[in-house]
Structure formats: C-alpha cells, structure tokens
Design a protein around this motif. Structure first.
Motif, mmCIF file in Angstrom:
data_model
loop_
_atom_site.group_PDB
_atom_site.id
_atom_site.type_symbol
_atom_site.label_atom_id
_atom_site.label_comp_id
_atom_site.label_asym_id
_atom_site.label_seq_id
_atom_site.Cartn_x
_atom_site.Cartn_y
_atom_site.Cartn_z
ATOM 1 N N GLN A 1 16.410 -7.872 -0.645
ATOM 2 C CA GLN A 1 17.268 -6.800 -0.024
ATOM 3 C C GLN A 1 16.599 -5.652 -0.187
ATOM 4 N N GLY A 2 16.386 -5.148 -1.355
ATOM 5 C CA GLY A 2 15.587 -3.877 -1.604
ATOM 6 C C GLY A 2 14.528 -3.765 -0.788
ATOM 7 N N MET A 3 13.676 -4.609 -0.693
ATOM 8 C CA MET A 3 12.131 -4.716 -0.313
ATOM 9 C C MET A 3 12.379 -4.649 1.355
ATOM 10 N N ASP A 4 13.433 -5.616 1.996
ATOM 11 C CA ASP A 4 13.571 -5.646 3.382
ATOM 12 C C ASP A 4 14.115 -4.028 3.732
ATOM 13 N N GLU A 5 15.045 -3.781 2.978
ATOM 14 C CA GLU A 5 15.509 -2.362 3.599
ATOM 15 C C GLU A 5 14.565 -1.111 3.320
ATOM 16 N N LEU A 6 13.593 -1.192 2.278
ATOM 17 C CA LEU A 6 12.624 -0.185 2.379
ATOM 18 C C LEU A 6 11.473 -0.304 3.618
ATOM 19 N N PHE A 7 11.216 -1.544 3.858
ATOM 20 C CA PHE A 7 10.154 -1.988 4.927
ATOM 21 C C PHE A 7 10.798 -1.296 6.316
ATOM 22 N N ARG B 1 17.714 4.779 13.618
ATOM 23 C CA ARG B 1 18.676 3.728 12.920
ATOM 24 C C ARG B 1 17.869 3.137 11.735
ATOM 25 N N ARG B 2 18.385 3.439 10.621
ATOM 26 C CA ARG B 2 17.737 3.213 9.215
ATOM 27 C C ARG B 2 18.852 2.667 8.400
ATOM 28 N N PRO B 3 18.541 1.329 8.070
ATOM 29 C CA PRO B 3 19.376 0.519 7.116
ATOM 30 C C PRO B 3 19.542 1.390 5.613
ATOM 31 N N GLU B 4 20.833 1.437 5.117
ATOM 32 C CA GLU B 4 21.098 2.269 3.755
ATOM 33 C C GLU B 4 21.960 1.649 2.862
ATOM 34 N N SER B 5 22.112 0.281 3.099
ATOM 35 C CA SER B 5 23.167 -0.639 2.389
ATOM 36 C C SER B 5 22.718 -0.469 1.097
ATOM 37 N N VAL B 6 21.466 -0.771 0.738
ATOM 38 C CA VAL B 6 21.139 -1.023 -0.715
ATOM 39 C C VAL B 6 20.978 0.148 -1.466
ATOM 40 N N PHE B 7 20.305 1.320 -0.907
ATOM 41 C CA PHE B 7 19.892 2.356 -1.582
ATOM 42 C C PHE B 7 21.045 3.530 -1.447
ATOM 43 N N GLY B 8 21.914 3.443 -0.187
ATOM 44 C CA GLY B 8 22.732 4.574 -0.006
ATOM 45 C C GLY B 8 22.153 5.648 0.919
ATOM 46 N N PRO C 1 13.933 3.046 -35.987
ATOM 47 C CA PRO C 1 14.905 3.851 -36.720
ATOM 48 C C PRO C 1 15.758 4.641 -35.529
ATOM 49 N N ARG C 2 15.374 4.958 -34.378
ATOM 50 C CA ARG C 2 16.327 5.696 -33.449
ATOM 51 C C ARG C 2 16.194 5.224 -32.397
ATOM 52 N N PRO C 3 16.949 5.376 -31.211
ATOM 53 C CA PRO C 3 16.558 5.032 -29.790
ATOM 54 C C PRO C 3 15.703 5.962 -28.918
ATOM 55 N N ALA C 4 14.928 5.555 -28.074
ATOM 56 C CA ALA C 4 14.184 6.587 -27.237
ATOM 57 C C ALA C 4 15.141 7.220 -25.940
ATOM 58 N N ALA C 5 14.857 8.163 -25.585
ATOM 59 C CA ALA C 5 15.690 8.773 -24.579
ATOM 60 C C ALA C 5 14.987 8.279 -23.135
ATOM 61 N N LEU C 6 15.652 7.641 -22.332
ATOM 62 C CA LEU C 6 15.251 7.264 -21.110
ATOM 63 C C LEU C 6 15.776 7.430 -19.829
ATOM 64 N N HIS C 7 15.002 7.927 -18.775
ATOM 65 C CA HIS C 7 15.650 8.309 -17.504
ATOM 66 C C HIS C 7 15.222 7.512 -16.329
ATOM 67 N N LEU C 8 15.828 6.714 -15.521
ATOM 68 C CA LEU C 8 15.313 6.118 -14.784
ATOM 69 C C LEU C 8 15.484 6.719 -13.217
ATOM 70 N N VAL C 9 14.326 6.540 -12.460
ATOM 71 C CA VAL C 9 14.466 7.119 -11.073
ATOM 72 C C VAL C 9 13.999 6.156 -10.047
ATOM 73 N N GLN C 10 14.579 5.944 -8.861
ATOM 74 C CA GLN C 10 14.152 4.969 -7.870
ATOM 75 C C GLN C 10 13.193 5.493 -7.167
ATOM 76 N N GLY C 11 12.031 4.794 -7.097
ATOM 77 C CA GLY C 11 10.661 5.240 -6.430
ATOM 78 C C GLY C 11 10.630 4.554 -5.038
ATOM 79 N N SER C 12 9.795 4.855 -4.126
ATOM 80 C CA SER C 12 9.619 4.041 -2.705
ATOM 81 C C SER C 12 8.432 3.170 -2.794
#
Length: 320
Positions: A158-164, A176-183, A211-222
């Motif tokens: 679904q994400g692949m199709d919407e980006l395409f 007319r651009r679908p945005e149901s997956v990514f908003g 011994p300790r967790p990493a700090a992670l930040h996720l970004v949605q790319g195209s």
C-alpha cells in the motif's frame, strides 16, 4: 527434512522470504503457506515453479511444523494463537513490544536462536544498527545517537503504491494525490515517521547486550526500498578513523563502499550486506565519530535475517 510454515507469504517481506527459501531446498521438505489475515486467505502465489494457494491460518495449522515465520502486514504485531510448544515461532518486524520473545540478529547474537521459543527478527533499523555497532564494542562503545530514514516499503504494498501514484500525479501536473497511507505528500519529501518505534532502542540494547540504550529517531523517506542511517558513536578507546574502518570491515555483514562520499540508499538495493559510507571524526568530541550506512530492508534487513534464524533453529534442534 523439516516442515516450515510461512505466515502472510504475499506481503513484501513474505514474498522475499519465500523466494529465499526456494533457493535453499535442502532446508525443508514441506513449506506451508498460511494467512493470518482473512483477506490474504485464498491468494494464489507460486512455490517451486508451480501455483500455490495460501490457506487460512487456524489453531492447529502448525501441528508438526518445526519453524514458522510470521511476516505480519504493516501495523499488525499480534502473535498467532495455537502455536504448538515444539514449534519455533519467528515474528518478523513486530510493531509492538514482545517481552517474552528473544530478538536475534544474524552476525551479532545468533547463538540465542534456540528451538521451541518465540524469536524476533527485528525491524530493519535494529538489524542495520546492530551490525554497525557490534564490531565497535571492542573500542568501548559509550554512546549512540542515530537518525534512520525509512523507505515506503516499510508500509507494505500500500505504501509503495501510494508513493508511486503521488509521483505520477506530480509529474503529470495532477492535483489528485492519494494520502491515505502517509497522511500527506511523501513523494519528493520527508516526513516524521508515524511508525511506532519506541520499543526499538530496548530491542537493540538486548541484541547487543549493551549497558545502555541508543537514542533513535525515525524519519519517513521517499525511497521505495532501502533505509539510510546517520549514526553518531562515542568510543571510550579511540582507535582513530582508520581503526574504526578496519573494525567495521572485519564484520561479515558490513562492506565499506568504494565511493563512500556518494553512497545512497539505491546502492543497497538487493544487497546482502550493510554498506558503510563515510566515517568522520566529530570535531571537539574525543572518540566521537559520524557513520553513514545504507541497507536493503527486504534482504539483509528482512528475509536473510529470517533465513539465518531458521538455519540456526534447525541446527540447534537437530531437525533435518
């Protein structure tokens, strides 16, 4: 020969793993194709060159199965019910914490892949970082901060199709651009990731026995496939830039890029390794380095990790 089961084999990850298993016929005598999603039952796919029908998963479906891999659709993190105690269940890319399950990354903690347990093949972000950080632990890994740019394929077909469709609409000057997956528009854009990733630092910490967790930040790319990671590490014992590169080069699932300054996600497509680009010292931060790496989320970050977990489980249980 073993009996295996592949749950949700028509997802992007499921299809990639099915093809990988077809290339390893010595591992299995029978491969069951099952769907935990009612909409996936009855789908037609292919197995060993012949048409194969995906059956509906029911309690009792896994009786006599040695290893079952659940390639859940995006957004689903539930473990299927009715898994026999003797069956090892591998849950790929769970979207929620699974405290009783063991996360395993091949090349890092594969020795924890024992039979009769519930194992996690972690999200590609964890697989990439575990491979990157594992060889640096010898230098006293004290801090990790990572920004990960995820591809559209983490949201399934679904994400692949919407980006395409968004890309096609923009290039044809259509509004007319679908945005149901990514908003909103993802094509030619970056967005904050809507994927729940709060459990990933703890998962990575367990894989690395850190011994300790990493700090992670996720970004949605195209990008359609392959993730990219910008990682800051601080080492207690500074080996210098060349020492960092040498340690990374020794790891079997890492490969130093021939043109590190030009490395991008597209270079990792279909690769079986994590590709490492530039390694730069952080000015004014003793022992601090910035790393850049890319990885195919469906191969090394998905199907290949699952495949090696299957091999380890079958080897530890003596199934053949």
């Amino acid at each position: 020969m073993s009996r295996l089961a592949l749950l949700n084999p028509t997802t992007l990850l499921g299809n990639e793993l099915r093809e990988a298993l077809e290339g390893r016929p010595e591992l299995w005598q029978e491969l069951l194709l099952l769907a935990t999603d009612p909409e996936g039952a009855g789908a037609l796919t292919e197995l060993r060159g012949t048409p194969a029908l995906v059956a509906a998963y029911e309690e009792g479906s896994l009786e006599g199965v040695d290893v079952a891999v659940c390639c859940a659709p995006a957004g689903a993190g539930e473990v299927p019910r009715g898994v026999p105690p003797a069956t090892t269940l591998i849950v790929a890319w769970p979207t929620e914490p699974m405290p009783a399950a063991v996360p395993v990354v091949a090349g890092v903690n594969l020795d924890r892949a024992g039979g009769g347990a519930v194992l996690i093949s972690p999200a590609p972000a964890v697989v990439a970082l575990a491979n990157l950080l594992h060889p640096l632990r010898r230098h006293g890994l004290e801090e990790t901060v990572a920004l990960l740019v995820q591809p559209a394929s983490m949201h399934g077909k679904q994400g692949m199709d919407e980006l395409f469709e968004q890309t096609r609409s923009i290039l044809s000057f259509s509004s007319r651009r679908p945005e149901s997956v990514f908003g909103r528009q993802l094509a030619f854009n970056l967005l904050p990731s809507a994927a729940a990733g709060d459990h990933l630092p703890a998962q990575l910490q367990e894989v690395l026995a850190a011994p300790r967790p990493a700090a992670l930040h996720l970004v949605q790319g195209s990008a359609f496939h392959c993730l990219a990671a910008g990682v800051f590490v601080r080492l207690g014992e500074d080996p210098g830039p060349e020492g960092v590169r040498e340690s990374l080069a020794e790891h079997p699932y890492l490969r130093l890029a021939e043109e590190p300054e030009l490395l991008g996600p597209i270079d990792a497509a279909a690769s079986e390794e994590v590709l490492v680009g530039a390694v730069r010292q952080a000015p004014g931060r003793p022992g601090g380095y910035w790393l850049w790496a890319v990885m195919d989320n469906l191969t090394r970050g998905g199907a290949l990790n699952c495949l090696e977990l299957i091999e380890a489980v079958l080897g530890s249980s003596g199934a053949s």
